[in-house]
Design a protein around this motif. Sequence first.
Motif, PDB file in Angstrom:
ATOM      1  N   ARG A   1       0.883  -1.188  -0.059  1.00  0.00           N
ATOM      2  CA  ARG A   1       0.093  -0.037  -0.176  1.00  0.00           C
ATOM      3  C   ARG A   1       0.696   1.348  -0.145  1.00  0.00           C
ATOM      4  NH1 ARG A   1      -1.529   3.191   4.273  1.00  0.00           N
ATOM      5  NH2 ARG A   1      -3.344   4.528   3.961  1.00  0.00           N
TER       6      ARG A   1
ATOM      7  N   PHE B   1      -2.725   3.864  -3.457  1.00  0.00           N
ATOM      8  CA  PHE B   1      -2.618   2.859  -4.156  1.00  0.00           C
ATOM      9  C   PHE B   1      -2.700   1.476  -3.471  1.00  0.00           C
ATOM     10  CE2 PHE B   1      -0.217   0.301  -7.610  1.00  0.00           C
ATOM     11  CZ  PHE B   1      -1.181   0.365  -8.673  1.00  0.00           C
ATOM     12  N   GLU B   2      -2.989   0.369  -4.008  1.00  0.00           N
ATOM     13  CA  GLU B   2      -2.848  -0.924  -3.096  1.00  0.00           C
ATOM     14  C   GLU B   2      -2.303  -1.832  -4.560  1.00  0.00           C
ATOM     15  OE1 GLU B   2      -5.551  -1.604   0.500  1.00  0.00           O
ATOM     16  OE2 GLU B   2      -6.878  -1.030  -1.366  1.00  0.00           O
ATOM     17  N   PHE B   3      -1.442  -2.663  -4.056  1.00  0.00           N
ATOM     18  CA  PHE B   3      -1.076  -3.715  -4.844  1.00  0.00           C
ATOM     19  C   PHE B   3      -0.581  -5.043  -4.300  1.00  0.00           C
ATOM     20  CE2 PHE B   3       1.974  -0.755  -3.085  1.00  0.00           C
ATOM     21  CZ  PHE B   3       3.224  -1.571  -2.660  1.00  0.00           C
ATOM     22  N   GLU B   4      -0.421  -6.080  -5.047  1.00  0.00           N
ATOM     23  CA  GLU B   4       0.068  -7.408  -4.486  1.00  0.00           C
ATOM     24  C   GLU B   4       1.420  -7.264  -4.053  1.00  0.00           C
ATOM     25  OE1 GLU B   4      -1.567  -9.946  -4.085  1.00  0.00           O
ATOM     26  OE2 GLU B   4      -3.522  -8.980  -4.658  1.00  0.00           O
TER      27      GLU B   4
ATOM     28  N   ILE C   1       6.127  -0.235  -9.454  1.00  0.00           N
ATOM     29  CA  ILE C   1       5.589  -1.593  -8.907  1.00  0.00           C
ATOM     30  C   ILE C   1       5.983  -2.585  -9.659  1.00  0.00           C
ATOM     31  CG2 ILE C   1       3.480  -2.680  -8.144  1.00  0.00           C
ATOM     32  CD1 ILE C   1       3.997   0.038  -6.545  1.00  0.00           C
TER      33      ILE C   1
ATOM     34  N   GLN D   1       4.315  -9.361  -8.867  1.00  0.00           N
ATOM     35  CA  GLN D   1       4.405 -10.093  -7.577  1.00  0.00           C
ATOM     36  C   GLN D   1       5.221 -11.260  -7.691  1.00  0.00           C
ATOM     37  OE1 GLN D   1       0.691 -11.972  -6.926  1.00  0.00           O
ATOM     38  NE2 GLN D   1       1.235 -12.406  -4.787  1.00  0.00           N
TER      39      GLN D   1
ATOM     40  N   GLN E   1       5.254  -1.586 -13.773  1.00  0.00           N
ATOM     41  CA  GLN E   1       4.327  -0.326 -13.883  1.00  0.00           C
ATOM     42  C   GLN E   1       5.103   0.830 -13.064  1.00  0.00           C
ATOM     43  OE1 GLN E   1       0.511  -1.832 -12.515  1.00  0.00           O
ATOM     44  NE2 GLN E   1       0.003  -2.577 -14.538  1.00  0.00           N
TER      45      GLN E   1
ATOM     46  N   TRP F   1       3.932   4.614 -11.826  1.00  0.00           N
ATOM     47  CA  TRP F   1       2.791   5.280 -11.529  1.00  0.00           C
ATOM     48  C   TRP F   1       2.995   6.772 -10.869  1.00  0.00           C
ATOM     49  CZ3 TRP F   1      -2.145   3.220 -12.283  1.00  0.00           C
ATOM     50  CH2 TRP F   1      -2.195   1.946 -12.539  1.00  0.00           C
TER      51      TRP F   1
END
Length: 299
Positions: free
Chosen positions: A145, A160-163, A191, A194, A208, A210
């Motif tokens: 996060r 932003f939230e991500f794995e 990012i 995963q 990515q 961002w």
Amino acid sequence: LWIWTENNLRLLIEQPNIFAPVLSDDGQWLLFQQRHDSDFPSEEVWVIRTDGTELHRLLALDDLKALTSEEALLLIKDISWLPNRHELLFNTEKIIEGPPGSWPSLDLYSLNLSGQITRLVDPGQGGSSVPSPTGTHVALVTNARIGTLNLESGEQRTLFEFEPVGFPSDSGLPTPQVIWDPEGRFVMTSILPQNLYYPEKYTGEPTQVWRLFVNGQVELVTELQLVAPFTGIAFSPHLQYFFYLDNSCVDGMGMLYVHNLASGEEYPLDCVWDLPQWLPDGEHFTYQLDGLWQLGRII
């Protein structure tokens, strides 16, 4: 600790086990930490004026113990000056048995020069802290996060939230780097996929890049096919460019590319071992080539 001013070098202070000196942005104060090794390591935070006066301790073991109702032993994880203020931000990590030896508490505190501590974010609700250049917001980063804290209103916002990225080591959970826009409007980050570090699971997902605005707006800037170990991105201080490496060189080196964030254009520069380090003007950088340090320029 030594200080060098206008070609004049002098000893500022001499104490055992001191490390991590950080200047306030106006150059008036110097923060440093002191480690005490015993059965359980402990850390203290000190400050001194850069003219050598007003040396005093801001934070000691008892102060860290008082931050939690648990019996956990704490260490300072991140500590930095708030821009344009004589005030510090820090968070902590708990000492644990076994690797990696400590674990982030995901908290956030402020500390003024009289030693007063204020809790800004409860444990488990924050992350590694990166203050904005304007001193009005703090980016809070975990392995899954990226959020912000408005220091004036106390409002937290998830940007932003991500794995979480799996990493085959015991060094803890990797968190993405975030870089603030000089005007404090947004942060830039990259990012990773995963499963990038697990070849048997990785299926070619891109890295990515961002742009995350403090008002909650998000913008996917670009996607890159980065391959381990060339996974890092180095943003310029003014966020006009970033560097990355790909694996198109021989002998284990990576081809260095510069990406223009305004135009989207990018150019290969040279085969290098590691990402360069930007200089503060955002136009020059240093890197190693053939065992020598080189000075490069974007143009």
